[in-house]
Write a protein that holds these residues in place. Structure first.
Motif, PDB file in Angstrom:
ATOM      1  N   ARG B  18       0.821  -1.216   0.000  1.00  0.00           N
ATOM      2  CA  ARG B  18       0.000   0.000   0.000  1.00  0.00           C
ATOM      3  C   ARG B  18       0.851   1.260   0.000  1.00  0.00           C
ATOM      4  NH1 ARG B  18      -2.617  -3.016   3.542  1.00  0.00           N
ATOM      5  NH2 ARG B  18      -1.776  -1.900   5.312  1.00  0.00           N
ATOM      6  N   ILE B  90       4.503   9.664   6.020  1.00  0.00           N
ATOM      7  CA  ILE B  90       3.276   8.896   5.788  1.00  0.00           C
ATOM      8  C   ILE B  90       3.511   7.450   6.198  1.00  0.00           C
ATOM      9  CG2 ILE B  90       1.669   8.033   4.015  1.00  0.00           C
ATOM     10  CD1 ILE B  90       2.251  10.566   2.412  1.00  0.00           C
ATOM     11  N   ILE B 112       0.812  11.687   8.210  1.00  0.00           N
ATOM     12  CA  ILE B 112      -0.457  11.083   7.775  1.00  0.00           C
ATOM     13  C   ILE B 112      -0.397   9.598   8.099  1.00  0.00           C
ATOM     14  CG2 ILE B 112      -2.057  10.651   5.863  1.00  0.00           C
ATOM     15  CD1 ILE B 112      -0.760  12.936   4.331  1.00  0.00           C
ATOM     16  N   ILE B 114      -2.284   6.051   7.774  1.00  0.00           N
ATOM     17  CA  ILE B 114      -3.337   5.408   6.985  1.00  0.00           C
ATOM     18  C   ILE B 114      -3.500   3.974   7.462  1.00  0.00           C
ATOM     19  CG2 ILE B 114      -4.091   4.787   4.644  1.00  0.00           C
ATOM     20  CD1 ILE B 114      -2.123   7.111   3.722  1.00  0.00           C
ATOM     21  N   SER B 116      -4.702   0.126   7.932  1.00  0.00           N
ATOM     22  CA  SER B 116      -4.845  -0.992   6.994  1.00  0.00           C
ATOM     23  C   SER B 116      -6.318  -1.309   6.714  1.00  0.00           C
ATOM     24  CB  SER B 116      -4.164  -2.214   7.610  1.00  0.00           C
ATOM     25  OG  SER B 116      -4.688  -3.391   7.054  1.00  0.00           O
ATOM     26  N   PRO B 117      -6.636  -1.739   5.483  1.00  0.00           N
ATOM     27  CA  PRO B 117      -8.011  -2.171   5.186  1.00  0.00           C
ATOM     28  C   PRO B 117      -8.443  -3.364   6.037  1.00  0.00           C
ATOM     29  CG  PRO B 117      -6.734  -1.933   3.170  1.00  0.00           C
ATOM     30  CD  PRO B 117      -5.766  -1.795   4.308  1.00  0.00           C
ATOM     31  N   MET B 136      -3.127  13.838  10.261  1.00  0.00           N
ATOM     32  CA  MET B 136      -4.307  13.191   9.690  1.00  0.00           C
ATOM     33  C   MET B 136      -4.277  11.711  10.026  1.00  0.00           C
ATOM     34  SD  MET B 136      -5.245  14.279   5.860  1.00  0.00           S
ATOM     35  CE  MET B 136      -6.208  15.721   5.534  1.00  0.00           C
ATOM     36  N   LEU B 138      -6.336   8.432   8.837  1.00  0.00           N
ATOM     37  CA  LEU B 138      -7.339   7.978   7.871  1.00  0.00           C
ATOM     38  C   LEU B 138      -7.635   6.490   8.028  1.00  0.00           C
ATOM     39  CD1 LEU B 138      -5.882   9.736   4.684  1.00  0.00           C
ATOM     40  CD2 LEU B 138      -7.684  10.596   6.195  1.00  0.00           C
ATOM     41  N   TYR B 153     -12.532   9.081   7.386  1.00  0.00           N
ATOM     42  CA  TYR B 153     -12.626   8.101   6.298  1.00  0.00           C
ATOM     43  C   TYR B 153     -12.717   8.846   4.968  1.00  0.00           C
ATOM     44  CZ  TYR B 153     -14.833   4.917   2.995  1.00  0.00           C
ATOM     45  OH  TYR B 153     -15.130   4.188   1.876  1.00  0.00           O
ATOM     46  N   MET B 156     -10.370   3.975   0.429  1.00  0.00           N
ATOM     47  CA  MET B 156      -9.426   2.893   0.712  1.00  0.00           C
ATOM     48  C   MET B 156      -8.334   2.803  -0.353  1.00  0.00           C
ATOM     49  SD  MET B 156     -10.315  -1.146   0.616  1.00  0.00           S
ATOM     50  CE  MET B 156     -11.474  -1.168   1.962  1.00  0.00           C
ATOM     51  N   ILE B 157      -7.167   2.417   0.072  1.00  0.00           N
ATOM     52  CA  ILE B 157      -6.081   2.107  -0.857  1.00  0.00           C
ATOM     53  C   ILE B 157      -5.727   0.650  -0.643  1.00  0.00           C
ATOM     54  CG2 ILE B 157      -3.601   2.451  -1.267  1.00  0.00           C
ATOM     55  CD1 ILE B 157      -5.377   4.656  -2.412  1.00  0.00           C
TER      56      ILE B 157
END
Lengths: 152, 158
Positions: B18, B90, B112, B114, B116-117, B136, B138, B153, B156-157
């Motif tokens: 990702r 990030i 930032i 992010i 995990s899905p 941030m 996310l 939200y 998704m990546i």
């Protein structure tokens, strides 16, 4: 063809051994290709690779994909509506995989094989099951960065 | 955007995948922090990477070594961030994240995070510790953003 992938983090020898044995005793009659990572168990009855820069061509060729519960592998395949069976690797840290697997199973996007002994049955289920493809919203990192820089 | 310098904190497996997808989305000066034991990650990144010690070696490690490794990663992160001075750090949520993120916060560098899905309802341990401490935060799913203050939200990546 059935494609089995354990991902890049850790091997899953028990799964590879189980599939290899099922092919050996002809419970699985399809061709099988496995991505086994750094696994110590060398399959005797199926083709295998260790790692590949991308598994896309294998996913694309496969009629059924058997994978670990890695979110990336799951998303790559459920978004294309492919026949996906997932099975947890007990050696991978966390134990949070149930979250995404539950969510995707509820949506009818995959088959969740909870016990390695049930894998042959899961393959049978996957053969006839209709898998709907999942379409998530995607974001643009460029826009987020612009916003963040502007916000000071 | 081209004159921005961005440091991506990678890990192994999906975290790295990702991070690389995200890094390919933007045209900036890119650097990567990778765990020294992940040859696959180093090969995927190719160049501009800093190889660092991971705080934990999966389940095999004892607590003392984890603490020692974490302290080392704090120092190493400080050195890397002082040397590189990126505009943004990030992370896609690997086990490396906390030290570089806390150091970046201390130095006033934007971050930032992010998630995990794989985290639909609950954040990871690292993620949870960083809620409110990043520029941030996310999530990949709306469910998680609804449950936690400070979590956004956007999509998704994967």
């Amino acid at each position: 063809m059935i494609f089995v992938t354990v991902g890049t983090s850790l091997p899953h020898d028990r799964l590879i051994m189980k599939i290899d044995n099922l092919v050996g005793e002809e419970s699985i009659k399809e061709d099988v290709v496995a991505q086994i990572g750094a696994g110590k168990y060398i399959p005797k009855n199926i083709d295998y690779i260790r790692f590949a820069p991308s598994l896309e061509e294998y996913y694309h060729r496969a009629d059924i994909i058997i994978s670990n519960c890695g979110a990336g592998t799951i998303m790559e395949n459920v978004t294309k509506g492919r026949k996906l069976i997932v099975i947890q690797n007990p050696d991978v840290t966390g134990g949070h995989e149930w979250e995404i697997v539950t969510k995707m199973e509820k949506g009818g996007h995959l088959v969740w094989c909870k016990n390695i002994e049930d894998i042959a049955e899961a393959i049978q289920t996957a053969k006839t099951k209709k898998f709907s493809s999942f379409k998530p919203k995607q974001f643009s990192l460029g826009e987020i960065i612009k916003e963040l820089i502007a916000s000071k | 955007m081209v004159n921005l310098r961005v440091l991506f904190v990678l890990g192994s497996g999906g975290h790295t995948a990702r991070g690389i997808i995200l890094s390919n989305q933007i045209k900036v000066e890119k650097y990567f922090m990778v765990p020294w034991e992940s040859e696959v990650t180093k090969r995927k990144v190719g160049k501009n990477y800093f190889s660092v010690i991971s705080p934990r070696f999966r389940a095999k490690d004892n607590r003392f070594m984890t603490v020692l490794r974490t302290l080392f990663l704090f120092l190493h992160s400080l050195m890397i961030l002082l040397y590189l001075h990126p505009n943004i750090v990030i992370s896609t949520g690997s086990g490396l994240t906390i030290p570089p993120f806390l150091v970046a916060r201390f130095l006033g560098i934007k971050t930032i995070y992010i998630e995990s899905p794989s985290r639909v309802y609950y954040p990871s341990l690292a993620g949870k510790m960083l809620i409110g401490k990043t520029s941030m935060w996310l999530s990949s799913w709306p469910e998680l953003a609804e449950r936690y203050e400070g979590v956004e939200y956007r999509g998704m990546i994967f």
